[in-house]
Design an enzyme around this catalytic site. Structure first.
Site, PDB file in Angstrom:
ATOM      1  N   VAL A 230      35.880  64.270 -29.121  1.00 49.71           N
ATOM      2  CA  VAL A 230      35.531  64.756 -27.784  1.00 49.71           C
ATOM      3  C   VAL A 230      34.032  64.287 -27.604  1.00 49.71           C
ATOM      4  O   VAL A 230      33.685  64.861 -26.813  1.00 49.71           O
ATOM      5  CB  VAL A 230      35.590  66.543 -28.624  1.00 49.71           C
ATOM      6  CG1 VAL A 230      37.719  66.639 -28.983  1.00 49.71           C
ATOM      7  CG2 VAL A 230      34.401  66.516 -29.679  1.00 49.71           C
ATOM      8  N   ARG A 232      32.279  60.749 -26.787  1.00 48.64           N
ATOM      9  CA  ARG A 232      32.005  59.548 -25.438  1.00 48.64           C
ATOM     10  C   ARG A 232      33.120  58.745 -25.450  1.00 48.64           C
ATOM     11  O   ARG A 232      33.256  58.351 -26.825  1.00 48.64           O
ATOM     12  CB  ARG A 232      31.078  59.465 -24.571  1.00 48.64           C
ATOM     13  CG  ARG A 232      30.041  60.745 -24.127  1.00 48.64           C
ATOM     14  CD  ARG A 232      31.019  60.660 -22.481  1.00 48.64           C
ATOM     15  NE  ARG A 232      29.401  60.992 -21.587  1.00 48.64           N
ATOM     16  CZ  ARG A 232      30.714  62.339 -21.373  1.00 48.64           C
ATOM     17  NH1 ARG A 232      31.108  62.592 -22.202  1.00 48.64           N
ATOM     18  NH2 ARG A 232      29.046  63.156 -20.349  1.00 48.64           N
ATOM     19  N   ASP A 256      40.808  62.756 -26.267  1.00 52.36           N
ATOM     20  CA  ASP A 256      39.960  63.071 -25.732  1.00 52.36           C
ATOM     21  C   ASP A 256      39.251  62.176 -24.126  1.00 52.36           C
ATOM     22  O   ASP A 256      38.853  62.392 -22.818  1.00 52.36           O
ATOM     23  CB  ASP A 256      39.606  64.740 -25.517  1.00 52.36           C
ATOM     24  CG  ASP A 256      40.082  64.907 -24.335  1.00 52.36           C
ATOM     25  OD1 ASP A 256      40.328  65.449 -23.651  1.00 52.36           O
ATOM     26  OD2 ASP A 256      38.313  65.635 -23.736  1.00 52.36           O
ATOM     27  N   GLU A 261      37.971  55.835 -17.963  1.00 48.04           N
ATOM     28  CA  GLU A 261      38.942  57.053 -17.660  1.00 48.04           C
ATOM     29  C   GLU A 261      38.982  56.714 -15.844  1.00 48.04           C
ATOM     30  O   GLU A 261      38.196  56.322 -15.334  1.00 48.04           O
ATOM     31  CB  GLU A 261      37.962  58.168 -17.766  1.00 48.04           C
ATOM     32  CG  GLU A 261      37.742  58.041 -19.317  1.00 48.04           C
ATOM     33  CD  GLU A 261      37.165  59.511 -19.608  1.00 48.04           C
ATOM     34  OE1 GLU A 261      36.538  59.768 -18.766  1.00 48.04           O
ATOM     35  OE2 GLU A 261      36.831  59.583 -20.995  1.00 48.04           O
ATOM     36  N   HIS A 280      40.261  64.162 -20.836  1.00 55.97           N
ATOM     37  CA  HIS A 280      38.292  64.745 -20.787  1.00 55.97           C
ATOM     38  C   HIS A 280      39.054  66.376 -20.112  1.00 55.97           C
ATOM     39  O   HIS A 280      37.771  66.985 -19.530  1.00 55.97           O
ATOM     40  CB  HIS A 280      37.535  63.720 -19.894  1.00 55.97           C
ATOM     41  CG  HIS A 280      36.290  63.880 -20.313  1.00 55.97           C
ATOM     42  ND1 HIS A 280      35.652  63.016 -19.533  1.00 55.97           N
ATOM     43  CD2 HIS A 280      35.303  65.014 -20.718  1.00 55.97           C
ATOM     44  CE1 HIS A 280      34.685  62.799 -20.561  1.00 55.97           C
ATOM     45  NE2 HIS A 280      34.803  63.869 -20.899  1.00 55.97           N
TER      46      HIS A 280
END
Length: 327
Positions: A230, A232, A256, A261, A280
Site C-alpha cells: 500500500v 508505492r 494496491d 498505473e 490505488h
C-alpha cells in the site's frame, strides 16, 4: 496583496472552492493548462497526486516558481524533481493525517481476505457452489511492516489490536518502539523476512527505497508468506514478484499500487492465483476530499498569517520529519 493560487485538478475541482477563493486569488488549471498558468503563482495546490505535469510545467526562472506547493497526498515522489528539491525557497507540504487510519483498515481487510480466501468464497457463490473449507487464522501470525512513518504506525497499532505479532523495518533499528516493538534495520532485516507470514509495504518512494523488494528480498521471505503493498509500486520489482508467485514460493499478494498505473491489461498479475488487485484506493474514503481540503485550508490560513505550516516535507528524504519517532 493577496497570494495567487493555482489549483491543479483532474476531473473534479476540490470542495470548498468558495472558502479557498476567499483567501487567495485562485485560478484552476488542468494538467494541459498548467504550463501556462503556473509561472508567477505564489502557491500551487496539487489536487492531482501522481502526474508529470508539475515537473514539466515548472518555470525555468526560479523567481517565477511558487514558494509553496501543497500535495493532496501522503506520497510526494511526483514532486521530488531537482528544480523543486534544490530550491531552498520552495516549501513542500503534504496531506499527512488524512490517510493513516483508512489505510490501516484497508490493510486489515486485505489480510483477512487473503487468510479467509474471501475472493474464493465469492467465486463459489457466483457459481452457486457449496464448498465448505477451512481458512487461516490471523491471531498470532507475524507481520513485518516495512515503513515506520504515520501510515505504517497506524497499520501496526491496528494489527496488534487483533492479535497479530508486529515488527517494523526502517532506517533506524531499535527494540523499544512504542508501536512496533522491534524495528529491524539492515543487520536483522533478512531474519525478520524469514519469519514473517505477511510483509506489508508502507514506505515512501525515494531513491533509497526504489526497488527495495527485489528478487533477493523475495527469496528471503518465508515460504508461503504473503506480500501486501500500500506504499508505492516502485518499491517492488514486479517481474521478480511474478516469478516468485508463479513458482509457488509465496502464497499470494495484495497489491494496491503498481510501477505503471493503471496496471496494464496484459500484466500477468491480473490472473495469478492468490493475488488481489485494487486501483490505488487503500486510503480513499467517502469523506476523503473534505478531509484533504481541510488540511489545505488550515495551511493556507497559516501561510497568510505567517505562522509555521503543517506537514512540511524534508525534500531530501521525501517525507515529513517531525522528530516524534525515528524513521
Amino acid at each position: 496583496m493577496r497570494d495567487r493560487l493555482v489549483v491543479l485538478y483532474r476531473g473534479n475541482r476540490p470542495p470548498a472552492t468558495a472558502l479557498i477563493e476567499r483567501l487567495a486569488d485562485t485560478v484552476y488549471a488542468t494538467e494541459e493548462e498548467l504550463h501556462y498558468l503556473l509561472p508567477g503563482a505564489d502557491v500551487l495546490l496539487a489536487w492531482v497526486n501522481i502526474t508529470p505535469a508539475i515537473r514539466e510545467a515548472w518555470p525555468d526562472d526560479p523567481h517565477k516558481a511558487p514558494r509553496w506547493v501543497h500535495a493532496s497526498s501522503a506520497g510526494v515522489d511526483s514532486f521530488l524533481f531537482p528544480a523543486l528539491v534544490d530550491d531552498p525557497q520552495v516549501v513542500l507540504t503534504n496531506a499527512r493525517g488524512v490517510y493513516e487510519q483508512p489505510t490501516a483498515e484497508y490493510v486489515l481487510g486485505l489480510i483477512l481476505s487473503l487468510a479467509k480466501d474471501f475472493p474464493g468464497t465469492w467465486e463459489h457463490q457466483r457459481r452457486r457452489e457449496w464448498r465448505p473449507r477451512p481458512s487461516d487464522s490471523i491471531t498470532g501470525r507475524t507481520v513485518l511492516v516495512w515503513g515506520t512513518g504515520p501510515i505504517g504506525r497506524a497499520i501496526a497499532r491496528l494489527l496488534r489490536a487483533v492479535g497479530m505479532r508486529v515488527s517494523g523495518a526502517g532506517r533506524a533499528p531499535r527494540t523499544d518502539d512504542p508501536d512496533f516493538g522491534t524495528v529491524h534495520g539492515g543487520a536483522t532485516l533478512r531474519s525478520a523476512l524469514t519469519e514473517a507470514d505477511y510483509v506489508v509495504l508502507a514506505a515512501p518512494l525515494t531513491q533509497g527505497t526504489r526497488g527495495m523488494v527485489d528478487a533477493p528480498v523475495l527469496a528471503a521471505m518465508k515460504p508461503g508468506a504473503r506480500l501486501i503493498n500500500v506504499g508505492r509500486g516502485g518499491l517492488v520489482d514486479e517481474e521478480a514478484l511474478v516469478d516468485h508467485l508463479a513458482a509457488g514460493r509465496l502464497a499470494g499478494a495484495a497489491l494496491d499500487v503498481f510501477a505503471q498505473e493503471p496496471l496494464p491489461a496484459e500484466s500477468p498479475l491480473w490472473n495469478m492465483p492468490g493475488v488481489m488487485i485494487s486501483p490505488h484506493t487503500a486510503g480513499e474514503t467517502t469523506s476523503e476530499r473534505e478531509a484533504l481540503v481541510e488540511v489545505f485550508l488550515d495551511n493556507l490560513t497559516r501561510h497568510i498569517e505567517g505562522r509555521p505550516l503543517r506537514n512540511v516535507v524534508d525534500k531530501r528524504r521525501g517525507y515529513v520529519v517531525d522528530g516524534t519517532h525515528p524513521a
